[in-house]
Design an enzyme around this catalytic site. Structure first.
Site, PDB file in Angstrom:
ATOM      1  N   GLY A   1       2.346   2.507  10.830  1.00  0.00           N
ATOM      2  CA  GLY A   1       3.295   3.613  10.699  1.00  0.00           C
ATOM      3  C   GLY A   1       3.963   4.002  12.004  1.00  0.00           C
ATOM      4  O   GLY A   1       4.583   5.060  12.099  1.00  0.00           O
TER       5      GLY A   1
ATOM      6  N   ASN B   1       0.882  -1.175   0.000  1.00  0.00           N
ATOM      7  CA  ASN B   1       0.000   0.000   0.000  1.00  0.00           C
ATOM      8  C   ASN B   1       0.914   1.217   0.000  1.00  0.00           C
ATOM      9  O   ASN B   1       1.476   1.566   1.035  1.00  0.00           O
ATOM     10  CB  ASN B   1      -0.902  -0.030   1.242  1.00  0.00           C
TER      11      ASN B   1
ATOM     12  N   SER C   1       3.313  -1.956  10.366  1.00  0.00           N
ATOM     13  CA  SER C   1       4.756  -1.996  10.626  1.00  0.00           C
ATOM     14  C   SER C   1       5.364  -3.362  10.331  1.00  0.00           C
ATOM     15  O   SER C   1       6.304  -3.778  11.007  1.00  0.00           O
ATOM     16  CB  SER C   1       5.065  -1.549  12.061  1.00  0.00           C
TER      17      SER C   1
ATOM     18  N   HIS D   1      -9.557   1.354   4.819  1.00  0.00           N
ATOM     19  CA  HIS D   1      -8.289   1.550   5.536  1.00  0.00           C
ATOM     20  C   HIS D   1      -8.539   2.497   6.715  1.00  0.00           C
ATOM     21  O   HIS D   1      -9.345   3.429   6.618  1.00  0.00           O
ATOM     22  CB  HIS D   1      -7.230   2.129   4.590  1.00  0.00           C
TER      23      HIS D   1
ATOM     24  N   GLU E   1      -6.944   4.895   7.773  1.00  0.00           N
ATOM     25  CA  GLU E   1      -6.729   6.318   7.464  1.00  0.00           C
ATOM     26  C   GLU E   1      -7.952   6.916   6.788  1.00  0.00           C
ATOM     27  O   GLU E   1      -8.227   8.109   6.943  1.00  0.00           O
ATOM     28  CB  GLU E   1      -5.459   6.467   6.601  1.00  0.00           C
TER      29      GLU E   1
HETATM   30  P1  13P Z   1       2.992   0.554   7.690  1.00  0.00           P
HETATM   31  O1  13P Z   1       3.512  -0.752   7.127  1.00  0.00           O
HETATM   32  O2  13P Z   1       3.725   1.754   7.186  1.00  0.00           O
HETATM   33  O3  13P Z   1       2.851   0.505   9.171  1.00  0.00           O
HETATM   34  O4  13P Z   1       1.500   0.723   7.109  1.00  0.00           O
HETATM   35  C1  13P Z   1       0.631  -0.343   7.211  1.00  0.00           C
HETATM   36  C2  13P Z   1      -0.582  -0.018   6.440  1.00  0.00           C
HETATM   37  O5  13P Z   1      -1.343   0.857   6.798  1.00  0.00           O
HETATM   38  C3  13P Z   1      -0.842  -0.782   5.204  1.00  0.00           C
HETATM   39  O6  13P Z   1      -2.109  -0.540   4.704  1.00  0.00           O
END
Ligand code: 13P
Length: 251
Positions: free
Chosen positions: A171, A9, A209, A94, A96
């Site tokens: 993240g 992603n 992560s 997602h 976000e």
């Molecule tokens: P990270 O791997 O940067 O933590 O992000 C995970 C994510 O949100 C994938 O959709």
């Protein structure tokens, strides 16, 4: 054991130039015997993915889709448009999007339905916040999120991919332990089994992560069928190391 699926992603990252370099490295380094691989980019780059990944064995997809049928929805991208660019996947729900764009469980379910009706596999994200986890509400939250999708897509439930992404692990560099991930994946698998006789087809990915150092232990869990990778997917070396961490599956 299902063959693993590793999905990148890219989030709101990339440029024509940077993408071309990254995709070239992925094409050269990808071993299809190890896992299935896909990358999900922002809508303006879908044509580039289609032209540079066609015939490579690497799939591509989008990060969001409109919940509506084509029409007067300025700025939205329909499932039919994603199909025009041969997207195999689209991420829906997602955290976000839930957090910054107020997407409700019902909107996420409508998006999953729109994707399926265009022949695109939705990757349905679920996950709890740290506060939910502290309050012992993890199971309740992820089941509620998945149940809205199951309720809407009905007999197509076996065609979705689910991604468990604990919000506190995205993240942050803080990863769920393999045991924490497996526990939630088992809950989601049981929920899918109760909804469809074909739940063995559903892949449940872990996201949050994931990196080359922790991937092998997470991917060794029986109900962890792959990964949804954010920042590590922007680096071909790291992304391919995660693919290499997938256990061999006899074909
Ligand atoms: P990270 O791997 O940067 O933590 O992000 C995970 C994510 O949100 C994938 O959709």
């Amino acid at each position: 054991m299902r063959k693993k699926l590793i999905v990148g992603n890219w989030k709101m990252n990339g440029s024509l130039q940077a993408n071309a370099a990254l995709l070239e490295q992925l094409r050269n380094g990808y071993d299809p015997a190890r896992a299935e691989l896909a990358v999900c980019a922002s809508a303006p780059y879908l044509a580039q993915l289609q032209s540079l990944l066609a015939g490579s064995g690497i799939d591509w997809g989008a990060q969001d889709v409109s919940a509506h049928e084509p029409g007067a929805y300025t700025g939205e991208v329909s499932a039919e448009m994603l199909r025009d660019f041969a997207c195999r996947y689209v991420i829906v729900g997602h955290s976000e999007r839930r957090q910054y764009h107020g997407e409700s469980d019902d909107v996420v379910a409508a998006k999953a339905q729109r994707a399926l009706s265009a022949g695109i596999t939705p990757i349905v994200c679920v996950g709890e916040t740290w506060r939910d986890r502290e309050a012992g509400r993890t199971e309740f939250v992820v089941k509620r999120q998945l149940s809205a999708v199951i309720h809407t897509v009905g007999h197509c439930t076996s065609e979705i991919v689910v991604a468990y992404e604990p919000v506190w692990a995205i993240g942050t560099g803080q990863t769920a332990t393999p045991e924490q991930a497996q526990a939630v994946h088992a809950v989601l698998r049981a929920q899918l089994r109760a909804a469809t006789a074909h739940a063995d087809r559903n892949r449940i990915l872990y996201g949050g992560s994931m990196n080359p150092a922790n991937a092998a232990a997470l991917l060794a869990q029986p109900d962890v069928d792959g990964g949804l990778i954010g920042s590590a997917s922007l680096d071909a070396g790291q992304f391919l190391s995660i693919v290499a961490a997938c256990p061999w599956v006899a074909q």
